[in-house]
Write an enzyme that holds these catalytic residues in place. Structure first.
Site, PDB file in Angstrom:
ATOM      1  CG  ASP A   1      -1.786   1.192   1.334  1.00 45.33           C
ATOM      2  OD1 ASP A   1      -2.418   1.530   0.312  1.00 45.33           O
ATOM      3  OD2 ASP A   1      -1.843   1.799   2.412  1.00 45.33           O
TER       4      ASP A   1
ATOM      5  CG  ASP B   1      -1.526   7.364   0.656  1.00 41.08           C
ATOM      6  OD1 ASP B   1      -0.551   8.045   0.315  1.00 41.08           O
ATOM      7  OD2 ASP B   1      -2.557   7.238  -0.038  1.00 41.08           O
TER       8      ASP B   1
ATOM      9  CG  ASN C   1      -8.132   1.634  -2.595  1.00 42.69           C
ATOM     10  OD1 ASN C   1      -7.938   0.969  -3.607  1.00 42.69           O
ATOM     11  ND2 ASN C   1      -8.769   1.149  -1.540  1.00 42.69           N
TER      12      ASN C   1
ATOM     13  CB  CYS D   1      -8.355   1.998  -7.375  1.00 43.40           C
ATOM     14  SG  CYS D   1     -10.136   2.289  -7.466  1.00 43.40           S
TER      15      CYS D   1
ATOM     16  CG  HIS E   1     -12.767   3.885  -9.931  1.00 45.87           C
ATOM     17  ND1 HIS E   1     -12.077   2.718 -10.190  1.00 45.87           N
ATOM     18  CD2 HIS E   1     -13.077   4.419 -11.133  1.00 45.87           C
ATOM     19  CE1 HIS E   1     -11.977   2.556 -11.497  1.00 45.87           C
ATOM     20  NE2 HIS E   1     -12.576   3.570 -12.092  1.00 45.87           N
TER      21      HIS E   1
END
Length: 184
Positions: free
Chosen positions: A14, A16, A63, A96, A98
């Site tokens: 990941d 962050d 994300n 992503c 979105h």
């Protein structure tokens, strides 16, 4: 002659909270929204070099719903990712963009970004790891059959699935992967 292609191992990361600092408000982490707030966590490069030396592909899966929500310009996130490529030995970054409201396949906790990377780069997910600091990272990794490592900052959120390992830093995660690598 054996024509079987050997699948590679990867460590999915990941972004962050694992590679760069987040701002934590009321126990919940928030991604940086401005380039001047984007800071790579100290010793990340050294930790990732150790994984590269074990021949793992290093793939960021992130994300970034603030783009989909209209709070951050996509070009800002792209600039942040360019900094990661410059400063860290990353092989690929999957994002992503979105909103949380969109039911896409790429947004963690769904494993779409991991599946896409595995297909593109010939990765054996069962011999790979997912390192994250949120429940959605752990769920995505577990859904993709990766071993999961939670960097536990004691956020105010519930884990849907328990990680395989719960540690306190990327350095500890790399130590655990090194141990597991030597055992296999």
């Amino acid at each position: 002659m054996n024509n079987e292609v050997i699948k590679r191992r990867a460590v999915f990361l990941d972004r962050d909270g694992v590679l760069n600092r987040t701002q934590v408000i009321n126990g919940k982490p928030f991604a940086p929204k401005k380039l001047e707030d984007f800071y790579i966590i100290p010793n990340s490069a050294e930790a990732l070099v150790r994984l590269k030396n074990l021949n793992y592909l290093l793939i960021v899966v992130s994300n970034q719903p603030d783009v989909g929500n209209g709070e951050v310009d996509k070009s800002t996130v792209i600039q942040m990712n360019k900094i990661l490529f410059k400063e860290l030995p990353i092989d690929k970054i999957k994002v992503c963009f979105h909103s949380q409201r969109k039911d896409c396949e790429c947004r963690k906790p769904k494993p779409g970004m991991l599946f896409d990377a595995a297909s593109e780069l010939n990765i054996d997910l069962k011999r790979s790891f997912m390192i994250g600091d949120r429940w959605s990272d752990i769920s995505a990794g577990a859904s993709a059959s990766c071993s999961t490592i939670l960097i536990d900052y004691n956020y105010n959120e519930t884990l849907i699935e328990q990680p395989d390992f719960r540690l306190t830093s990327l350095g500890e995660a790399v130590n655990k992967i090194s141990e597991q690598h030597m055992e296999n």
